[in-house]
Enzyme design. Structure first.
Site, short mmCIF file in Angstrom:
data_model
loop_
_atom_site.label_atom_id
_atom_site.label_comp_id
_atom_site.label_asym_id
_atom_site.label_seq_id
_atom_site.Cartn_x
_atom_site.Cartn_y
_atom_site.Cartn_z
N GLU A 1 -5.74 -8.72 1.45
CA GLU A 1 -6.39 -8.25 2.68
C GLU A 1 -7.87 -8.00 2.41
O GLU A 1 -8.20 -7.40 1.40
CB GLU A 1 -5.78 -6.93 3.20
CG GLU A 1 -4.39 -7.06 3.76
CD GLU A 1 -3.89 -5.73 4.28
OE1 GLU A 1 -4.69 -4.85 4.63
OE2 GLU A 1 -2.65 -5.55 4.31
N GLU B 1 0.81 -1.23 0.00
CA GLU B 1 0.00 0.00 0.00
C GLU B 1 0.85 1.28 0.00
O GLU B 1 0.92 2.02 1.00
CB GLU B 1 -0.94 0.01 1.20
CG GLU B 1 -1.89 -1.13 1.19
CD GLU B 1 -2.97 -0.99 2.25
OE1 GLU B 1 -2.99 0.01 2.98
OE2 GLU B 1 -3.80 -1.91 2.33
C1 GCO Z 1 -4.02 -1.49 5.44
C2 GCO Z 1 -2.95 -2.17 6.10
C3 GCO Z 1 -3.34 -2.92 7.35
C4 GCO Z 1 -4.47 -2.31 8.15
C5 GCO Z 1 -5.81 -2.83 7.67
C6 GCO Z 1 -6.95 -2.15 8.42
O1 GCO Z 1 -4.54 -2.07 4.49
O2 GCO Z 1 -4.27 -0.35 5.82
O3 GCO Z 1 -2.34 -3.08 5.20
O4 GCO Z 1 -2.14 -2.85 8.06
O5 GCO Z 1 -4.34 -2.63 9.51
O6 GCO Z 1 -6.00 -2.55 6.34
O7 GCO Z 1 -6.87 -0.77 8.24
#
Ligand code: GCO
Length: 460
Positions: free
Chosen positions: A363, A167
């Site tokens: 994710e 990200e």
């Molecule tokens: C993101 C990060 C994670 C976060 C999750 C919740 O995508 O921001 O990879 O570390 O904790 O997404 O915000």
């Protein structure tokens, strides 16, 4: 009801990140990261929390891995702490830090779980911030590539799935602000938007150079992916005109045109560059060739999206605001948009014209209230509803032939949720931080049933 199963080799996983779960921030040679420093700044993290202890995963990884195995999870995405492995950011390697990840990976493999290692999940060495301002400097890309070489040459015999960077927007555009400090991440105030875009350009360079470093260092064939939380544009109705509007909007929505687009197509979207004008980053002659490395997969971090409709006025599409009563989970940005899964996958394959690229959802998950009842249970049917809706959208994409190869739930454990500290819980496993007890939530049992059936289970 006949359910559509995912392909037989579909990868069911769980994801975490080093700074959010490990703790042991000054153990065995690890040096501070920018997140250790950020947590020490008064008022930056809710309740003054930090990752100093987190889930104590550094010491509890064996039982956490056993938890995953008991649920039938066969793939685990975790991140490596750069400042555990190369504590000063460049130069000497801390073998004790490497040994922790060697133990972790050996334990995963003893449980039949495939490791997927993210090289960078925001916790860059503080030493490089002191030296040259982290991502403000082009030097960060070379130091990152050297770190990649160091760890892949040591663990490449055990790890075949590498993810370079998680990200980019979150540690660049959310960490560097024009004339004001943004709230989310370590960084600093910069004089212009150009400098902000220059930080994400340096991160793209780091990704490209790390791809080259991994390929040079790996002792065996391996898969390399970039992980991104690009913003999916969702047609308000799936008619040709609104689909066309969503496709037209996608490459210039948010930072899509300047992060996922150059990484996957080798080009900053021209409309973005036109809009940025003198605020566009300085791009050196060979940069885009370095950035646009061949990839073996793409990691799609999927949480939400935006709705788009066609309109008669230029530019021919309109991005719609969410109504105040639009359903959300327990984060201000977590509007429930399961169609962002389906359309995000289509935009990668079609709008960016990368039908060749296997996709993992690296994710997907949500924060929820997660109350522990008198029987020490957490009945998180709200999280089950969220996950089911997104998995059903993922299934639609798979059923229509898009190259979706796997899904990692965020997250295995409740953990340090960055600026929100421990106030927000994303895990399918509850963590009682006072005792470090783990309590698998109802969603963990539900997820285990999905894995067994290889499909999202309808709640009874
Ligand atoms: C993101 C990060 C994670 C976060 C999750 C919740 O995508 O921001 O990879 O570390 O904790 O997404 O915000």
């Amino acid at each position: 009801m006949r359910r559509f199963s995912f392909p037989a080799d579909f990868a069911w996983g769980a994801a975490t990140a080093a700074y959010q779960i490990e703790g042991a921030v000054d153990q065995d040679g690890r040096k501070p990261s920018v997140w250790d420093s950020f947590c020490n700044l008064p008022g930056r993290i809710l309740n003054g929390d930090s990752g100093a202890v987190a889930c104590d995963h550094y010491h509890r990884y064996e039982s956490d891995i056993a938890l995953m195995a008991a649920l039938g999870i066969k793939h685990y995405r975790f991140s490596l702490a750069w400042s555990r492995i190369v504590p000063e950011g460049r130069g000497s390697v801390n073998e004790a830090g490497v040994d922790f990840y060697r133990r972790l990976v050996d334990c995963l493999q003893a449980h039949g779980i495939t490791p997927h290692a993210t090289l960078f999940h925001w916790d860059s060495p503080q030493a490089l911030d002191d030296r040259y301002g982290s991502w403000q400097s082009r030097e960060m890309a070379q130091d990152f590539a050297d770190y990649a070489s160091a760890i892949v040459s040591r663990l490449g015999d055990r790890i075949q799935h590498w993810m370079t960077i998680n990200e980019i927007v979150c540690f660049t555009h959310l960490g560097y602000g024009v004339n004001e400090l943004p709230p989310h991440a370590p960084g600093t105030i910069v004089p212009s938007l150009k400098q902000v875009w220059q930080t994400s350009h340096h991160a793209l360079l780091a990704h490209g150079m790390a791809c080259q470093a991994i390929r040079a260092a790996t002792p065996q064939p391996c898969s390399i992916a970039l992980v991104d939380n690009f913003l999916p544009t969702i047609p308000i109705v799936e008619t040709p005109e609104h689909i066309a509007a969503a496709q037209q909007a996608f490459p210039i929505c948010g930072t899509n045109g300047g992060i996922v687009a150059p990484a996957l197509t080798g080009v900053y979207h021209p409309t973005l560059l036109e809009q940025l004008g003198e605020n566009a980053p300085d791009i050196q002659a060979n940069d885009l060739k370095i950035i646009h490395q061949p990839l073996d997969a793409f990691g799609f971090n999927n949480y939400s999206g935006v709705y788009v409709r066609a309109c008669d006025q230029s530019p021919g599409y309109e991005i719609l605001a969410f109504p105040t009563t639009y359903p959300k989970m327990q984060m201000p940005w977590l509007w429930i948009c399961p169609d962002s899964t389906y359309w995000g996958i289509r935009h990668l394959s079609e709008t960016l014209d990368r039908p060749d690229l296997p996709i993992y959802i690296t994710e997907n998950g949500c924060a929820a209230a997660d109350q522990v009842n008198g029987k020490r249970e957490v009945i998180d049917t709200d999280r089950i509803l969220f996950l089911q809706l997104y998995l059903q959208a993922a299934q639609r994409a798979s059923q229509e032939g898009y190259p979706l190869k796997g899904y990692f739930v965020w997250s295995l454990l409740d953990n340090f949720e960055w600026a929100w500290g421990y106030d927000r819980r994303f895990g399918i496993t509850y963590v009682d931080y006072a005792t470090q007890q783990r309590i698998p939530k109802t969603s963990a049992q539900w997820y285990a049933a999905c894995i067994r059936a290889n499909t999202p289970i309808e709640t009874e």
